[in-house]
Enzyme design. Structure first.
Site, PDB file in Angstrom:
ATOM      1  N   HIS B  66     102.768   0.695  70.904  1.00 59.38           N
ATOM      2  CA  HIS B  66     101.653  -0.247  71.093  1.00 59.38           C
ATOM      3  C   HIS B  66     100.300   0.417  70.894  1.00 59.38           C
ATOM      4  O   HIS B  66     100.118   1.606  71.188  1.00 59.38           O
ATOM      5  CB  HIS B  66     101.761  -0.985  72.430  1.00 59.38           C
ATOM      6  CG  HIS B  66     101.552  -0.161  73.665  1.00 59.38           C
ATOM      7  ND1 HIS B  66     100.325   0.000  74.241  1.00 59.38           N
ATOM      8  CD2 HIS B  66     102.426   0.513  74.454  1.00 59.38           C
ATOM      9  CE1 HIS B  66     100.452   0.740  75.332  1.00 59.38           C
ATOM     10  NE2 HIS B  66     101.712   1.068  75.482  1.00 59.38           N
ATOM     11  N   ASP B 177      98.391   6.718  75.790  1.00 56.51           N
ATOM     12  CA  ASP B 177      99.301   5.606  76.036  1.00 56.51           C
ATOM     13  C   ASP B 177      98.719   4.414  75.298  1.00 56.51           C
ATOM     14  O   ASP B 177      97.787   3.777  75.801  1.00 56.51           O
ATOM     15  CB  ASP B 177      99.410   5.369  77.541  1.00 56.51           C
ATOM     16  CG  ASP B 177     100.215   4.145  77.903  1.00 56.51           C
ATOM     17  OD1 ASP B 177     100.803   3.519  77.015  1.00 56.51           O
ATOM     18  OD2 ASP B 177     100.244   3.805  79.103  1.00 56.51           O
ATOM     19  N   GLU B 209     100.684  -4.880  74.934  1.00 55.70           N
ATOM     20  CA  GLU B 209     101.807  -4.344  75.696  1.00 55.70           C
ATOM     21  C   GLU B 209     101.437  -4.245  77.162  1.00 55.70           C
ATOM     22  O   GLU B 209     102.224  -4.555  78.044  1.00 55.70           O
ATOM     23  CB  GLU B 209     102.208  -2.960  75.156  1.00 55.70           C
ATOM     24  CG  GLU B 209     103.521  -2.420  75.721  1.00 55.70           C
ATOM     25  CD  GLU B 209     103.397  -1.654  77.031  1.00 55.70           C
ATOM     26  OE1 GLU B 209     104.415  -1.372  77.656  1.00 55.70           O
ATOM     27  OE2 GLU B 209     102.247  -1.332  77.457  1.00 55.70           O
ATOM     28  N   GLU B 210     100.202  -3.815  77.419  1.00 56.51           N
ATOM     29  CA  GLU B 210      99.784  -3.535  78.801  1.00 56.51           C
ATOM     30  C   GLU B 210      99.704  -4.789  79.664  1.00 56.51           C
ATOM     31  O   GLU B 210      99.558  -4.687  80.878  1.00 56.51           O
ATOM     32  CB  GLU B 210      98.430  -2.804  78.807  1.00 56.51           C
ATOM     33  CG  GLU B 210      98.450  -1.433  78.126  1.00 56.51           C
ATOM     34  CD  GLU B 210      99.264  -0.384  78.881  1.00 56.51           C
ATOM     35  OE1 GLU B 210      99.812  -0.698  79.940  1.00 56.51           O
ATOM     36  OE2 GLU B 210      99.356   0.760  78.384  1.00 56.51           O
ATOM     37  N   ASP B 232     107.195   4.873  73.544  1.00 52.23           N
ATOM     38  CA  ASP B 232     106.112   4.748  74.521  1.00 52.23           C
ATOM     39  C   ASP B 232     105.982   6.066  75.271  1.00 52.23           C
ATOM     40  O   ASP B 232     106.792   6.966  75.104  1.00 52.23           O
ATOM     41  CB  ASP B 232     106.398   3.583  75.484  1.00 52.23           C
ATOM     42  CG  ASP B 232     105.116   2.937  75.983  1.00 52.23           C
ATOM     43  OD1 ASP B 232     104.096   3.650  76.113  1.00 52.23           O
ATOM     44  OD2 ASP B 232     105.127   1.728  76.257  1.00 52.23           O
ATOM     45  N   HIS B 317      97.589   6.317  82.302  1.00 54.12           N
ATOM     46  CA  HIS B 317      96.605   5.283  82.677  1.00 54.12           C
ATOM     47  C   HIS B 317      95.339   5.863  83.298  1.00 54.12           C
ATOM     48  O   HIS B 317      94.580   5.137  83.930  1.00 54.12           O
ATOM     49  CB  HIS B 317      97.217   4.235  83.616  1.00 54.12           C
ATOM     50  CG  HIS B 317      98.083   3.245  82.894  1.00 54.12           C
ATOM     51  ND1 HIS B 317      98.332   1.990  83.354  1.00 54.12           N
ATOM     52  CD2 HIS B 317      98.743   3.332  81.714  1.00 54.12           C
ATOM     53  CE1 HIS B 317      99.124   1.352  82.501  1.00 54.12           C
ATOM     54  NE2 HIS B 317      99.389   2.156  81.491  1.00 54.12           N
TER      55      HIS B 317
END
Lengths: 343, 346
Positions: B66, B177, B209-210, B232, B317
């Site tokens: 992603h 990410d 995606e998130e 991922d 994150h």
């Protein structure tokens, strides 16, 4: 130009006791304006500048060169660094930040395990510095020790950046803003002979100012600082201390000093006459170098003058640059008003 | 362009979930173009590259990484000129005080600082209490009137700062990410350049995606691949988690997930390939959800056989996610070796 000097000063690193780079920069900039320059045993840079007249008692103006930061305290088996704080730092502003480690300015970061691995309860609590560590990418103690030594300074990595409406974001605006104002003042012949002191170790208890004042024994002194502006939404007015865009802030009282009312009012009257924008520092918290300066020798009358700075002691301090210009104007008036006082 | 430069190009750009088309999708498409027969950006911002094997009615293998990132959306502009904001995706509020965010306004990016109360004004105990995102404001150095001219409610924001090198082969920045995994896919495609294949490859930079893997769901529906791999990031251990919770480590190779969302027989095949080609790997046991594009891809239409391969990442994150370039190369190699040897039969 004041702004550019401030940006250059904030880009330099100097936690308390490690002010060498800052001092070197100031020495170079000040050399052609100084009548005498002295570096004392604890690193203060004392510049004597002849004025138009001799004051009745020595006039001293000071700002501190040091900034809050850290020292490398321990290197772990995994090559991570445990840091010891220099000065008062809220650990909550450290998580996710970038740092410069040691004389090679190695990039390092502070972070936490991923949010996916936390519980709601864990997220309510913010860890203390003792629970945090600096990651420079090393995977072993040996790899880290090849680049970093115990006792190396660690500072925030925060490029000075102009943003919004005439604001500057940088680390260490407290108190490079005072240093920048003094450097600008040195360009003029002051009304009276003046000692300009760029001091050290303020953030850990004004040790530089202590010995500088003992050496100079000033009768009057001006302390130029970057002080808390807490004028954010949700902060009640009586807690804001100072506000941006309202000019230079005069201190009344803080944890170290009841400032001279007589002298302050004299300077304020002159400021009003000259149209200088000013405000009171509406807080009794904190302290400045004045705490030790006004007690040195037979004592001195002191004025505390500050630029309102948001988020001091973090990677991203913010100052409204026109406020700094007002501090400069008020500081120049101080010499004129204070020089003929028989203290 | 070196792999690391591709990571920097992608992670220095912005594309919060739902806002991919403006900046990140075109960059991702440009980087993918040399390695595929055709690349397109669909209406959701998904970047889709096709690499045909030349066999008629060949089975399809979809590789999904992603390209969106976690971030924020501006919800209010206060009279004082500060911005209030809400998170998009999982943001730990403890990372935010005193940080810089980039607000992506109509007129371009501007920088702001998340407000914090200085230590001098705090009460005892305050410094150990986290602040909720809804109680934070973003200071953009403007008055209310200026801020209202510069920013609109609904504008996106994200962590500021460019990606940097740490010691060794470690690289640090935001949005690793999952854009670092998009680079793993690019690396695989590069290694497959002249290789004979038995399957068509659909390489996808997925969106949203998130916030629920919506992009991957939509692409899978359109192409109905027989096999789909979510590439991922996976948690690499840090001192504040136990090895029981996070067994995998940075620099020790691709993490192959095994469990209901990462089909065990598919995973075992990939492990065999890794061993045969001497690619280091780690096993990640995922009994239920992997929280990746594979969750959506697995249940599209009549279903799809999915696998999750993860790139070890520390501090996921956060604004300072850390990876090892050796892992990036090995994830790319593993994907390439799988594609070379796989004919669609497990």
């Amino acid at each position: 130009m004041l702004k550019n000097v401030l940006k250059e000063l904030c880009a330099l690193d100097g936690v308390s006791g490690y002010e060498d780079d800052v001092r070197k920069y100031i020495e170079e900039k000040a050399a052609k304006y100084a009548d005498e320059m002295t570096v004392d045993p604890i690193g203060n840079l004392i510049i004597f500048k002849k004025g138009k007249k001799r004051p009745k008692r020595p006039v001293m103006i000071c700002a501190h060169m040091d900034e809050v930061g850290f020292l490398v305290n321990r290197i772990t088996e995994d090559g991570l660094i445990r840091a010891a704080a220099v000065g008062g730092i809220d650990p909550r502003v450290l998580i996710g930040r970038r740092l410069k480690v040691g004389p090679k300015k190695l990039p390092g970061i502070i972070s936490l395990k991923a949010i996916h691995l936390t519980t709601a309860g864990e997220r309510e609590k913010s860890p203390a510095l003792s629970e945090l560590y600096v990651d420079i990418g090393a995977s072993s103690r040996g790899e880290a020790e090849a680049k970093v030594s115990l006792g190396d300074q660690i500072t925030f990595d925060s490029e000075p950046l102009e943003l919004g409406d005439k604001c500057l974001k940088a680390k260490a605006i407290d108190d490079r803003v005072g240093c920048a104002v003094m450097l600008e003042m040195l360009k003029d012949v002051p009304a009276y002979d003046t000692y300009f002191v760029f001091d050290t170790n303020e953030e850990i208890g004004s040790r530089g100012a202590t010995v500088a004042a003992q050496r100079i024994e000033p009768g009057v002194a001006l302390i130029i600082e970057g002080t808390t502006a807490c004028d954010m939404p949700g902060v009640p007015g009586h807690m804001q201390s100072t506000r941006q865009r309202r000019g230079a802030a005069f201190s009344i009282v803080d944890g170290g000093t009841v400032y001279s009312r007589t002298l302050r009012e004299k300077v304020i009257a002159a400021a009003d006459k000259a149209g200088v924008k000013w405000q009171y520092r509406e807080s009794a918290n904190g302290s400045t170098d004045s705490g030790v300066i006004h007690l040195a020798g037979s004592g001195a009358l002191t004025v505390g003058l500050s630029a309102p700075v948001r988020y001091i002691h973090s990677a991203c301090c913010m100052v409204h640059l026109p406020d700094v210009e007002e501090v400069l104007k008020a500081a120049k008036l101080f010499i004129k008003e204070a020089g003929d006082l028989r203290v | 362009m070196e792999l690391k430069d591709k990571i920097k190009r992608l992670t220095n750009a912005y594309g919060v979930s739902g806002d991919e088309r403006r900046e990140i999708s075109p960059i991702a498409a440009e980087l993918m173009k040399p390695y595929v027969d055709k690349v397109e950006i669909d209406e959701f911002g998904n970047v889709i590259g096709y690499k045909k094997c030349g066999v008629k009615n060949a089975p399809k293998l979809l590789l999904a990484a992603h390209i969106d990132q976690i971030g924020f959306v501006i919800t209010e502009i206060t009279d004082e000129g500060f911005l209030r904001f809400a998170p998009i995706g999982g943001v730990d509020s403890r990372m935010l005080l005193g940080s810089e965010l980039t607000v992506l306004t109509q007129k371009g990016p501007i920088t702001g600082v998340v407000s914090s109360v200085p230590p001098h004004l705090q009460k005892p105990g305050d410094s150990s209490k986290s602040v909720k995102i809804q109680d934070m404001t973003l200071d953009i150095g403007m008055t209310g009137a200026q801020a209202r001219r510069a920013v609109r409610v609904g504008d996106y924001a994200a962590f500021a700062h460019d990606t940097i090198d740490l010691l060794g082969d470690r690289v640090c920045g935001k949005a690793m990410d999952d854009r670092a995994c998009f680079v793993c896919v690019l690396h695989a495609l590069e290694l497959l350049k002249d290789a004979p294949l038995a399957m068509d490859i659909i390489a996808v930079g997925t969106t949203k995606e998130e916030v629920g893997a919506h992009g991957a769901g939509s692409v899978t529906y359109r192409y109905r691949p027989e096999y789909a791999i979510a590439i991922d990031v996976g948690h690499a251990r840090t001192p504040d988690v136990s090895p029981d919770r996070v067994p995998c480590e940075l620099g020790k190779g691709p993490m192959i997930a095994i469990g209901s969302n990462s089909r065990p027989n598919f995973a075992r095949r990939v492990m065999e390939i890794a061993r045969a080609k001497e690619i280091p790997y780690q096993l990640e046991v995922c009994p239920s959800s992997t929280g990746t594009d594979a969750m959506k891809m697995q249940i599209v239409e009549s279903g799809c056989c999915t696998l999750v391969i993860s790139l070890p990442l520390k501090y996921m994150h956060s604004p300072v996610e850390v990876l090892s370039m050796s892992d990036v190369k090995n994830v790319g190699r593993l994907l390439a070796e799988l594609a070379k040897s796989f004919d669609g039969r497990l």
